[in-house]
Scaffold this active site. Structure first.
Site, mmCIF file in Angstrom:
data_model
loop_
_atom_site.group_PDB
_atom_site.id
_atom_site.type_symbol
_atom_site.label_atom_id
_atom_site.label_comp_id
_atom_site.label_asym_id
_atom_site.label_seq_id
_atom_site.Cartn_x
_atom_site.Cartn_y
_atom_site.Cartn_z
ATOM 1 N N ARG A 175 -34.906 -48.573 1.288
ATOM 2 C CA ARG A 175 -33.792 -47.707 0.927
ATOM 3 C C ARG A 175 -32.921 -47.373 2.137
ATOM 4 N NH1 ARG A 175 -35.432 -42.592 -0.929
ATOM 5 N NH2 ARG A 175 -33.400 -42.374 -1.897
ATOM 6 N N ARG A 179 -27.079 -51.319 9.875
ATOM 7 C CA ARG A 179 -25.708 -51.789 10.029
ATOM 8 C C ARG A 179 -25.418 -52.145 11.479
ATOM 9 N NH1 ARG A 179 -23.851 -46.641 7.166
ATOM 10 N NH2 ARG A 179 -24.198 -47.067 4.956
ATOM 11 N N ARG A 249 -45.632 -35.531 -4.025
ATOM 12 C CA ARG A 249 -45.397 -34.796 -2.792
ATOM 13 C C ARG A 249 -44.525 -33.596 -3.145
ATOM 14 N NH1 ARG A 249 -48.634 -35.276 1.244
ATOM 15 N NH2 ARG A 249 -47.001 -34.795 2.790
ATOM 16 N N ARG A 281 -37.117 -31.738 8.419
ATOM 17 C CA ARG A 281 -35.689 -31.642 8.715
ATOM 18 C C ARG A 281 -35.218 -30.202 8.553
ATOM 19 N NH1 ARG A 281 -32.568 -34.651 3.633
ATOM 20 N NH2 ARG A 281 -33.386 -33.342 1.957
ATOM 21 N N GLU A 307 -37.655 -27.740 6.152
ATOM 22 C CA GLU A 307 -38.385 -28.385 5.063
ATOM 23 C C GLU A 307 -39.739 -28.890 5.552
ATOM 24 O OE1 GLU A 307 -36.133 -31.333 2.991
ATOM 25 O OE2 GLU A 307 -34.364 -30.037 2.775
ATOM 26 N N TYR A 355 -38.824 -41.658 -9.248
ATOM 27 C CA TYR A 355 -37.838 -41.008 -8.396
ATOM 28 C C TYR A 355 -36.442 -41.382 -8.863
ATOM 29 C CZ TYR A 355 -34.951 -39.631 -4.511
ATOM 30 O OH TYR A 355 -33.966 -39.053 -3.769
ATOM 31 N N ASP A 357 -32.265 -40.662 -7.937
ATOM 32 C CA ASP A 357 -31.100 -40.013 -7.372
ATOM 33 C C ASP A 357 -30.290 -39.428 -8.531
ATOM 34 O OD1 ASP A 357 -31.406 -40.344 -4.632
ATOM 35 O OD2 ASP A 357 -30.563 -42.367 -4.664
#
Length: 375
Positions: A175, A179, A249, A281, A307, A355, A357
């Site tokens: 995921r 670049r 999780r 984070r 978190e 999962y 998005d």
């Protein structure tokens, strides 16, 4: 026999439930939406604190290349032009994400794509991963080599999932884009942004005219009043955990209002990628809307959330399914029970142990609505 009072009971007022309720209500169906939480909008719930829309269940950045989904959400909210550009802190070293030329330049002191490719190719060759990567560690090494894996992937991922990268599926790291341009935009999607006024306001508009009851648990509802149930809660919980618990999780948040601090970390998302920091984070919520209130004025305070990732236990909020061999096999057995359950459709992240998005979640809910309406 008394006819049902409602055509549909929709369990869960998150994105899946809200979209399904909107579509069914627009088709003339009478729906009741319930949620055991005291609020709507599920995990994308936002709460205003000192003019800041705080993402109470973690950062949610909407992104999609699906024009139909983008047009749909824009019926209910105007989106700003926020671009997700997280940074990562490894001890005292700061790197741009996703992996791009800014990352490579900082890591190795180079300036051209050719130099970066040469270093990565050399490290990939040294890793000597043969055939298809068997786990996340092999996948990462085959993508970006040892340096990037060690500083930006390994310890962060182990904190997030609570297990060694060698014991995690390779699919997780796929995921993350790599670049060879100086581009810090995390997503490649054509459309991206945050709904102005927060996600809660967007979901409120989705549910306009639909009866909603919060603080109501499905187990306390008389199902005879409903023609059909759309259930977006945990599928194993629906069946009383008869086959055992699916693993998840979960995430714990430490949220703090910092009065008189107008800019705490300079970015909405900062990942902490080393084991010596216990959280994964920190989110500084005001940066999702450029540090401005609804009238465009600078906000004098800020809100941050640390978190912490951990294994789920009963009573915790499930976040990420652990889609390993054991859990996928267990879900397959629950899916058989779900398919045999008359008058109930299982949907959403929790209902199908997948999962999602936000954009794929909305697309799946739109498709489900079409099936329910026989279109």
């Amino acid at each position: 026999m008394t006819a049902p009072s409602y055509d549909y009971l929709i369990v869960g007022a998150g994105l899946t439930g809200a979209v399904v309720a909107r579509q069914l209500a627009d088709a003339g169906k009478r729906c009741l939406v319930i949620d055991r939480r005291p609020h709507i909008a599920g995990n994308c719930y936002t709460e205003e604190v000192r003019g800041i829309n705080v993402h109470r269940y973690g950062a949610h950045i909407f992104h999609t290349s699906d024009r139909a989904v983008w047009d749909y959400v824009n019926r209910f909210a105007e989106f700003n032009n926020y671009v997700n550009s997280p940074v990562a802190l490894f001890h005292d070293e700061l790197y741009n994400l996703p992996f791009n030329m800014n990352t490579f330049s900082k890591m190795w002191g180079i300036t051209t794509p050719q130099q970066a490719r040469a270093i990565i190719d050399e490290q990939r060759a040294q890793a000597a991963v043969e055939g298809e990567p068997a786990n996340l560690e092999e996948q990462a090494l085959s993508l970006v080599g040892r340096d990037i894996f060690t500083k930006l992937v390994k310890e962060y991922t182990e904190k997030q999932w609570g297990r060694s990268c060698a014991d995690l599926p390779a699919s997780i790291i796929k995921r993350l884009p790599v670049r060879f341009t100086y581009d810090n935009n995390y997503f490649n999607d054509r459309y991206q942004g945050i709904p102005m006024g927060g996600y809660t306001a967007m979901v409120e508009r989705m549910l306009k005219g639909v009866e909603v009851r919060c603080g109501v648990d499905f187990k306390d509802v008389d199902r005879s009043a409903f023609g059909h149930v759309v259930y977006t809660g945990p599928v194993d919980e629906y069946f009383g955990f008869a086959l055992g618990n699916l693993e998840w999780r979960t995430v714990r948040f430490e949220t703090e209002l910092l009065e008189g601090v107008d800019n705490w970390q300079g970015n909405a998302v900062v990942n902490y990628t080393s084991h010596d920091v216990p959280f994964t984070r920190i989110i500084e919520h005001k940066h999702f809307e450029f540090g401005l209130d609804a009238s465009g004025n600078p906000l004098p305070d800020t809100v941050i959330s640390r978190e912490y990732s951990s294994a789920w236990k009963p009573g915790d909020e499930p976040y990420y399914p652990v889609n390993d061999e054991r859990n996928n096999a267990l879900y397959a057995e629950y899916a058989k029970l779900a398919a045999a359950e008359e008058g109930v459709t299982f949907a959403g992240r929790l209902g199908v142990y997948k999962y999602y998005d936000m954009a794929p979640c909305i697309k799946a809910a739109l498709e489900l609505s079409q099936r329910l309406l026989g279109k």
